[in-house]
Design an enzyme around this catalytic site. Structure first.
Site, PDB file in Angstrom:
ATOM      1  N   THR A  26       3.712  -5.828   3.804  1.00  0.00           N
ATOM      2  CA  THR A  26       2.631  -6.358   4.492  1.00  0.00           C
ATOM      3  C   THR A  26       1.479  -6.107   3.776  1.00  0.00           C
ATOM      4  O   THR A  26       0.619  -6.954   3.832  1.00  0.00           O
ATOM      5  CB  THR A  26       2.729  -5.901   5.856  1.00  0.00           C
TER       6      THR A  26
ATOM      7  N   GLU B 178      -9.526  -4.987   2.820  1.00  0.00           N
ATOM      8  CA  GLU B 178     -11.144  -5.716   2.250  1.00  0.00           C
ATOM      9  C   GLU B 178     -11.165  -5.343   1.042  1.00  0.00           C
ATOM     10  O   GLU B 178     -11.817  -6.200   0.259  1.00  0.00           O
ATOM     11  CB  GLU B 178     -12.136  -5.270   3.279  1.00  0.00           C
TER      12      GLU B 178
END
Lengths: 329, 705
Positions: free
Chosen positions: B600, B671
């Site tokens: 993931t 991010e």
């Protein structure tokens, strides 16, 4: 979206008569453009007359060479047809450069010619637009200009025609066959579209109720080695900033035949007749290609936000002709 | 049974089988009885007010249940926040603002009837002129709202900072650079639009919605409607992407509440259209950024300045930490950063993946490249030379910082040593080829407001409850892995429950804080449960055992600076005739601490770099200066990178463990991966062509010769 009535036409003459008599009626075939515009209430037909089953879905050989393509043939089928891929590769490439698999499966050849502009001011019903509402003015000209026309535009309208397929058809001297209230007729693709200075609300010379039934591409040996190049803001799923359909024949170092049409630059697929004339008989060199492209673009009337399309079109034409002549060596 | 190896295993998403079968229920899909449908009215002016409403035709339409405008909408207890309140006055502060809604028996009727409502406006002049030389620029003062810190900027930091004497530093420098960069408005556009189903009864109000934080959404709505939060239940187990757009803007949920009040007891469904998402769910604000760098004869930075002007909305101020990365990336004794805002008649900006750093690092990392090239230095060696020992502003040591390792490892994997030093680097079949590099960073903050409950049954199964969000990132899987390790049980023996306000408080998914905050809380609860079990002699009592724990304070917060890092490499091709840009190859090496789930995590890193590529080459809202509207307001006009734009992307995570950020050893990963991508691509474009594009996106017209 406004409520509308759907009608599956029983036969061609009643379909034509219905749409000719009722200004609020519209033909429906693939619907890939019409239905989108209805959702945005850019177009608000009250009656849709479905004609897809009435027009031919066949691609036939013409007696003297060339092809007759039924208006109901899907974009996918036309692009995949072996005769098209061999004899007119620019046409197959143009179609495959447009839209998505799903849209090409649904969209028809007849409908492709009649796509409305992608000008965002036309597609926004809150904006003034002479094409959507005659007399309200053009809000695009002093707005976002990236996608607007550099050739053949008028102060009334600076929208471009979005089709890729039609650009190749223009280069191939294709002719559309229609049936309308006044009977059958033929219209060359290069005379199908009206100048925006004559009233941008009507894209084509077709009359109300006039339906494209087929398009014929004449025999064109030059087209067997032809190409379509689409330059856009991303690698796929975008309309052309500039596109070029081209073919060239060279004999003894001189240009003996040439076809050039541009997309993304005008209200219609722009057949580059000036460039073709300039090139004929000239040496097949980078200099000739460049001079011809510049001659064609001398008439360009760019806006600050789309002035880049002039060198882009020039470079793309030169690059295409260069690649085609190098390939032939 | 053992939890050893649960963290770090590349497990498939536990809910993956539901998603591929279409069985995962998204907000608009909850099976509800007899729903009504809402369709909104949007303002068609950018500034002014509604002076007249004629809803008679709409009201008369069969199937219409009601028309809402500011004239009849419920008065809210908290009417002034335009990201929460709607229809509280006739004032219009941007084009595409909610000015009404129709509730009807079908979505078709609602949409049609919305077009029958006639609004009259009094228009004011439109000002959407984004310039750095405006005379009305302001120093921001960000309001503290739920989940955000008070301070000048939305992350709680100050607008300006200074160390040493910047001007004197510049004067003393042998080499200098002074360049201005700009970035446009960009949009989130998750695959799943913002949707809500609201059911309003006297007892309870239920909201199925697409949310990055159900508790925050409940708090915002409870405040707006002046009702007790306990009356509201927000449910959002699966979210089809968000990128920041499903944290603060909730006017769409407010409208769904108002619609539900109109037809009490009856579910009201509302989904924004793609076009409406351009103005109602936030955007990444446009910036104009001046970077000044000064270096000594050896290329050591002596001065670093970053001055930002950011666009914000007249309706509500939003100011982000565009300067943040410039405060920590490189050493320099004299430094300054400033942030000013230009207040325009535009929709309200909000956080968007890598808020601040994504735009700020485009400027800083482009400037670092330009400066290195101008001094004849290799861009990697220039960065390594200026690596700081401690945080250059605060003086704190970093909890872990492996930027140099990322640059070195990336260089080795990318084949940087074969790079042509000169421009143009190489040409092949009409394409100019170049390569570029940029650094990445993003903080790993710990947010308050997290509580976890763990219950173990006599059967040995553990149920972990915390109202976290899975916005496609893998939370369903990774939190189960963290719980399994901390409880020392197999992942299969953990049942996770998230995405529902019936579960304990959790902060929103954002700021790369999710795993850090929710995971830390679960870890603490697991420790308490194990202690309680020990007290019980190791056996689970027949009635089971349950503990509830709040997120512990991090004792190291004041002692260490906590950030993720990375290095990104790009290969680009630029067509010599047309200026078209292709990116056949991206490579990223990241220092994100211990990786909870490599599968993931890789997915997130690939996604961030793809979004960074999209930011570099494609994304920009085209604003009409006269009308103030987003002209290209659909996905045909607003371009994201398509599949054909993305070539090979490789990601690699350093095998490092951060000792201080949290007990798992992880740092944020969601991010940092979008930060720096655009600069790496711009630097590669310059290497290929010699043309420095300082204004995103890098479109072909900027490279045409």
């Amino acid at each position: 979206m406004k409520p509308f009535t759907y009608q599956r036409a029983g036969d061609m003459s009643s379909a034509v008569a219905t749409v000719a008599e009722r200004p609020e009626a519209s033909f429906l075939a693939g619907g890939t453009n019409l239905v989108d515009l209805m959702k945005m209430e850019v177009l608000t037909p009250e009656l849709l007359v479905d004609v897809r089953h009435l027009v031919s879905h066949q691609i036939q050989d013409l007696p003297g060479g060339g092809l007759r393509i039924g208006a109901g043939v899907s974009n996918s089928e036309l692009a995949a047809d072996r005769r098209v891929r061999r004899g007119y590769p620019m046409l197959s490439q143009a179609i495959l450069a447009g839209a998505s698999y799903q849209l090409r499966n649904l969209a028809t050849v007849g409908g492709n010619f009649l796509q409305r502009t992608r000008c965002m001011y036309f597609r926004d019903v809150t904006m003034p637009c002479n094409k959507r509402e005659p007399g309200t003015g053009c809000s695009a000209r002093d707005g976002q200009q990236r996608d607007l026309a550099i050739l053949g535009a008028s102060k009334l309208c600076v929208a471009t025609h979005p089709s890729d397929m039609a650009v190749a058809m223009a280069a191939l001297d294709a002719v559309v066959h229609t049936v309308g209230p006044a009977g059958e007729r033929t219209v060359p693709v290069n005379r199908l579209y009206r100048s925006p200075s004559d009233g941008p609300e009507r894209d084509t010379v077709l009359d109300r109720g006039e339906l494209i039934t087929a398009v014929e591409i004449p025999a064109a040996p030059i087209a067997a080695r032809s190409r379509y190049r689409k330059v856009r803001d991303r690698a796929s799923y975008a309309f052309a900033l500039v596109s070029v359909a081209a073919a060239i024949e060279v004999g003894d170092g001189a240009v003996s035949g040439v076809r050039i049409a541009l997309g993304g630059v005008a209200h219609r697929p722009w057949r580059a007749t000036t460039a073709e004339r300039e090139l004929f008989g000239m040496p097949a060199t980078e200099e000739s290609f460049r001079a011809a492209a510049e001659a064609e673009l001398a008439a360009a009337w760019p806006l600050p936000g789309n002035a880049f399309k002039v060198p882009l079109a020039r470079n793309t034409v030169v690059g295409m002709l260069r690649a085609l002549t190098e390939e032939a060596r | 049974m053992s939890g050893r190896g649960a963290v770090g295993a590349p497990l498939d998403r536990v809910e993956g089988h539901l998603k591929v079968r279409g069985a995962a229920t998204y907000a608009n899909e909850w099976p509800v009885e007899n729903p009504a449908y809402l369709y909104p009215l949007l303002s068609t002016i950018a500034s002014g007010r509604v002076t007249g409403v004629d809803a008679s035709a709409a009201t008369a339409e069969p199937g219409v249940l009601g028309v809402l405008t500011h004239l009849n909408a419920p008065k809210l207890a908290w009417p002034n926040d335009p990201e929460v309140a709607a229809l509280q006055s006739g004032e219009v502060a941007f084009h595409g603002q909610f000015v009404g809604a129709v509730v009807a028996e079908s979505i078709e009727i609602a949409r049609y009837a919305a077009g029958l409502v006639t609004l009259e406006y009094e228009k004011r002049p439109v000002d959407v002129d984004m310039r750095a030389d405006r005379d009305d620029l302001l120093k921001p003062q960000h309001a503290a709202i739920f989940g955000s810190q008070p301070g000048d900027l939305q992350d709680g930091s100050s607008a300006d900072s200074a160390v040493g004497d910047f001007e004197a530093g510049m004067d003393s420098a042998i080499h200098t650079l002074d360049a201005t960069y700009s970035t446009p408005i960009q949009h989130h556009h998750p695959l799943e639009p913002h949707t809500a189903i609201a059911v309003w009864t006297d007892d309870e109000i239920t909201l199925y919605c697409s949310s990055q934080g159900v508790h925050l959404h409940r708090t915002l709505l409870a405040n707006a409607f002046g009702i007790d939060a306990s009356r509201i239940r927000v449910i959002s187990p699966h979210v089809g992407g968000a990128f920041g757009s499903k944290v603060f803007p909730v006017t769409w949920a407010t409208l769904a509440f108002m619609g539900a009040q109109l037809v009490p007891g009856r579910p009201v469904k509302f989904a924004l259209t793609r076009q409406q998402m351009f103005t109602l769910v936030g955007h990444r604000p446009a910036t104009i950024q001046r970077i000044r760098l000064g270096a000594d004869a050896d290329g050591r930075l002596v001065a670093l300045g970053h001055d930002v002007v950011q666009e914000t909305a007249r309706a509500k101020q939003y100011a982000e930490q565009t300067v943040a990365a410039s405060r920590l990336m490189y050493a320099a004794p004299h430094r300054r950063t400033t942030t000013r805002i230009a207040t325009l008649d535009l929709p309200v900006p909000t956080i968007m993946r890598g808020p601040g750093e994504a735009t700020g690092m485009f400027a800083l990392e482009s400037a670092m490249d330009e400066f290195a090239v101008s001094m004849g230095m290799d861009p990697i060696e220039f960065r390594v030379l200026n690596e700081p020992a401690v945080h250059p502003e605060s003086g704190l040591p970093f909890s872990s910082r492996h930027l140099v390792t990322c640059l070195r490892e990336g260089s080795r994997r990318f084949g940087w040593e074969h790079r042509a030093p000169a421009t143009p680097a190489r040409s092949e079949n009409g394409w100019l080829i170049g390569t570029g590099v940029a650094s990445s960073t993003y903080p790993s903050p710990r947010l308050p407001g997290n509580t976890a409950t763990i219950r173990v049954g006599a059967d040995g199964r553990h149920t972990v409850r915390i109202a976290a969000a899975d916005i496609g990132t893998g939370t369903w899987t990774t939190l189960a892995q963290i719980a399994a390790e901390a409880l020392d049980v197999a992942v299969e023996d953990v049942t996770l429950q998230i995405g529902d306000t019936d579960h304990p408080l959790a902060s929103s998914a954002g700021f790369s804080s999710g795993i850090n905050c929710w995971g830390t809380t679960i870890h603490a609860a697991a420790g308490e449960l194990r202690a309680a079990l020990n007290e019980n002699g190791g056996a689970v009592p027949d009635e089971g055992l349950e503990v509830t724990t709040d997120i512990p304070d991090n004792p190291y917060i004041a002692q260490y600076a906590m950030y993720s890092f990375g290095a990104q490499f790009a290969e680009v091709r630029v067509h010599e005739d047309t200026g078209e840009v292709r990116v056949p190859r991206l490579l990223g090496v990241f220092d994100v601490g211990r990786v909870i789930n490599p599968k993931t995590a890789r997915s997130q890193l690939l996604g961030g770099m793809t979004q960074g590529l999209s930011m570099a080459l494609h994304e920009a809202a085209a604003i009409d200066p006269r009308y103030g509207h987003v002209v290209n307001n659909d996905l045909g006009g607003y371009h994201f990178a398509a599949n054909a734009d993305v070539g090979s992307i490789e990601v690699h995570c350093l095998e490092e463990r951060d000792p201080y950020v949290n007990p798992m050893g992880s740092k944020g990963a969601g991010e940092v991966c979008i930060v720096g991508t655009a600069a790496a691509i711009a630097n590669a474009v310059c290497h290929a062509t010699g043309i420095r594009v300082r204004d995103l996106p890098i479109t072909l017209d900027k490279l045409l010769r």
